[in-house]
Write a protein that holds these residues in place. Sequence first.
Motif, short mmCIF file in Angstrom:
data_model
loop_
_atom_site.label_atom_id
_atom_site.label_comp_id
_atom_site.label_asym_id
_atom_site.label_seq_id
_atom_site.Cartn_x
_atom_site.Cartn_y
_atom_site.Cartn_z
N GLU A 23 0.82 -1.21 0.00
CA GLU A 23 0.00 0.00 0.00
C GLU A 23 0.86 1.26 0.00
OE1 GLU A 23 -2.59 -0.20 3.34
OE2 GLU A 23 -3.85 -1.80 2.50
N VAL A 24 1.91 1.26 0.82
CA VAL A 24 2.77 2.44 0.89
C VAL A 24 3.54 2.62 -0.41
CG1 VAL A 24 4.68 3.55 2.12
CG2 VAL A 24 2.96 2.28 3.41
N GLN A 25 4.03 1.54 -0.97
CA GLN A 25 4.78 1.65 -2.23
C GLN A 25 3.87 2.11 -3.38
OE1 GLN A 25 7.48 -1.48 -3.37
NE2 GLN A 25 7.99 -1.98 -1.25
N ALA A 26 2.60 1.77 -3.30
CA ALA A 26 1.66 2.23 -4.32
C ALA A 26 1.46 3.74 -4.26
CB ALA A 26 0.32 1.53 -4.15
N ALA A 27 1.82 4.34 -3.11
CA ALA A 27 1.65 5.78 -2.94
C ALA A 27 2.93 6.56 -3.24
CB ALA A 27 1.23 6.08 -1.49
N TRP A 28 3.98 5.89 -3.69
CA TRP A 28 5.23 6.59 -4.03
C TRP A 28 4.95 7.73 -5.02
CZ3 TRP A 28 9.13 2.09 -5.41
CH2 TRP A 28 9.54 1.47 -4.21
N ALA A 32 11.15 3.54 7.33
CA ALA A 32 11.68 3.72 5.98
C ALA A 32 11.62 2.39 5.23
CB ALA A 32 13.11 4.24 6.04
N LYS A 33 11.94 1.32 5.92
CA LYS A 33 11.88 -0.02 5.33
C LYS A 33 10.45 -0.36 4.95
CE LYS A 33 13.67 -4.67 6.25
NZ LYS A 33 14.44 -5.50 7.23
N LEU A 34 9.50 0.02 5.81
CA LEU A 34 8.08 -0.21 5.51
C LEU A 34 7.68 0.52 4.24
CD1 LEU A 34 5.28 -1.33 6.44
CD2 LEU A 34 4.99 0.81 7.71
N ALA A 35 8.27 1.71 4.03
CA ALA A 35 7.97 2.51 2.85
C ALA A 35 8.71 2.04 1.62
CB ALA A 35 8.32 3.98 3.12
N GLY A 36 9.60 1.05 1.79
CA GLY A 36 10.39 0.57 0.67
C GLY A 36 11.49 1.54 0.29
N ALA A 37 11.91 2.37 1.26
CA ALA A 37 12.94 3.39 1.00
C ALA A 37 14.19 3.11 1.82
CB ALA A 37 12.39 4.78 1.34
N THR A 38 15.34 3.49 1.26
CA THR A 38 16.60 3.40 2.00
C THR A 38 16.99 4.81 2.42
OG1 THR A 38 17.32 1.49 0.70
CG2 THR A 38 19.03 2.72 1.89
N PRO A 39 17.15 5.06 3.72
CA PRO A 39 17.49 6.41 4.16
C PRO A 39 18.81 6.91 3.56
CG PRO A 39 16.82 5.05 6.03
CD PRO A 39 16.99 4.12 4.86
N VAL A 40 18.80 8.16 3.13
CA VAL A 40 20.05 8.77 2.64
C VAL A 40 20.87 9.29 3.80
CG1 VAL A 40 19.07 9.37 0.39
CG2 VAL A 40 18.90 11.01 2.29
N GLY A 41 20.27 9.30 5.01
CA GLY A 41 20.98 9.73 6.21
C GLY A 41 20.13 9.49 7.44
N THR A 42 20.79 9.43 8.59
CA THR A 42 20.09 9.26 9.86
C THR A 42 20.60 10.28 10.86
OG1 THR A 42 21.69 7.61 10.64
CG2 THR A 42 19.72 6.77 9.52
N TYR A 43 19.82 10.47 11.91
CA TYR A 43 20.23 11.40 12.98
C TYR A 43 19.75 10.87 14.32
CZ TYR A 43 15.36 12.98 12.99
OH TYR A 43 13.99 13.02 13.08
N LYS A 78 5.65 12.19 11.58
CA LYS A 78 5.73 11.76 12.97
C LYS A 78 5.52 10.25 13.04
CE LYS A 78 2.37 12.78 15.83
NZ LYS A 78 1.46 13.53 16.74
N ILE A 79 6.55 9.52 13.48
CA ILE A 79 6.48 8.07 13.59
C ILE A 79 6.39 7.68 15.06
CG2 ILE A 79 7.66 5.89 13.14
CD1 ILE A 79 6.65 7.25 10.61
N VAL A 80 5.35 6.94 15.40
CA VAL A 80 5.13 6.48 16.77
C VAL A 80 5.65 5.05 16.92
CG1 VAL A 80 3.38 5.94 18.50
CG2 VAL A 80 3.13 7.98 17.07
N ALA A 89 1.96 4.01 11.04
CA ALA A 89 3.09 4.52 10.25
C ALA A 89 2.76 4.53 8.77
CB ALA A 89 4.33 3.66 10.53
N ALA A 90 2.10 3.47 8.30
CA ALA A 90 1.74 3.40 6.89
C ALA A 90 0.78 4.53 6.51
CB ALA A 90 1.09 2.05 6.58
N ALA A 91 -0.18 4.81 7.39
CA ALA A 91 -1.13 5.91 7.13
C ALA A 91 -0.42 7.25 7.07
CB ALA A 91 -2.20 5.91 8.20
N GLU A 92 0.52 7.49 8.00
CA GLU A 92 1.26 8.76 8.02
C GLU A 92 2.15 8.90 6.79
OE1 GLU A 92 1.00 11.31 10.21
OE2 GLU A 92 -0.67 10.20 11.08
N LEU A 93 2.77 7.82 6.37
CA LEU A 93 3.64 7.85 5.19
C LEU A 93 2.84 8.13 3.92
CD1 LEU A 93 5.90 4.81 6.12
CD2 LEU A 93 6.72 7.15 5.76
N LYS A 94 1.70 7.48 3.79
CA LYS A 94 0.86 7.69 2.60
C LYS A 94 0.35 9.13 2.57
CE LYS A 94 -1.89 4.11 3.31
NZ LYS A 94 -3.01 3.17 3.09
N LYS A 95 -0.01 9.66 3.72
CA LYS A 95 -0.47 11.04 3.80
C LYS A 95 0.63 12.01 3.37
CE LYS A 95 -2.37 12.05 7.68
NZ LYS A 95 -2.48 12.48 9.12
#
Length: 270
Positions: free
Chosen positions: A165-170, A188-199, A241-243, A259-265
């Motif tokens: 579902e999240v990848q369909a919203a890319w 980020a993994k749930l979104a099918g994305a690899t972070p370009v950086g972390t903090y 915002k990730i809980v 998390a999936a809902a927030e990412l799609k939004k």
Amino acid sequence: MARTRVRITSLLALSAALFLTTACGNDPSPQDTKSEGGPRPQAEKPVVVVTTTWEGAFAKAAGAEDVKVIVPQSVHHAPDYDPKPSDLAAVAKADFVLYAPFEPYAAKIKEDAGSKAKLVEVALDNDPDKVKAEVDKLGALFGTADAAAQWKTGFDTEYAKLNKEVQAAWPGGRSPSVVAQVFTAWSAKLAGATPVGTYGPEAVTPAQLAELSAKKPELVLDNAHMSTGTVLPDSGAKQVKIVNYPGEDLELLAVYRNAAAELKKAMGAS
């Protein structure tokens, strides 16, 4: 002759009593068969005390039914919590006490409560592979391996569905560029994305700010429990915002759905 019959009857009764006593003593109860720190027999229901709902969700996923949470959900930073006498009372009755490495008071609570519970460190990370490894570990300890295996099957099905579902919203059909707080990299993994950086977990320094902004991320996956405000204010990135912590129902899958809902939004999906 009557006296002889009485004596024989008494000896037989005594022998029977000794036999029963010996048999009971040599036939260990389920509690006796449980080696120190070893797995719990399947028939026993463990009493589990956890520091937060996060550990509680892991315990529930592993098959525990009697789970008591110490730190209220309103306390976002568990190490700041000051345990109450009622917490000590709960720990005193527990078979297991679950805690995370960043919660230093767990051992002290067990000691103060005079509990014989097994103290179990839980690696709190919502990365799906790490979650399943922890659920396996806890299921073996609790004697609830079958329930843990059943939960993992349902988890895999739901996670795969959310991932699609999240990848369909890319945006534009491509994986978004993201920067993630170290404890939200799982989203980020749930979104099918690899972070370009972390903090984090420390505050972002000016040098980090410049470095991360230069990567031109589209999304910043912030930790709702350790947020310091807008992370990259001039980058143009949307902050999500990730809980990490589940609610009082201790449903871990709800964290992934949220998390999936927030990412799609954030990616513009309805």
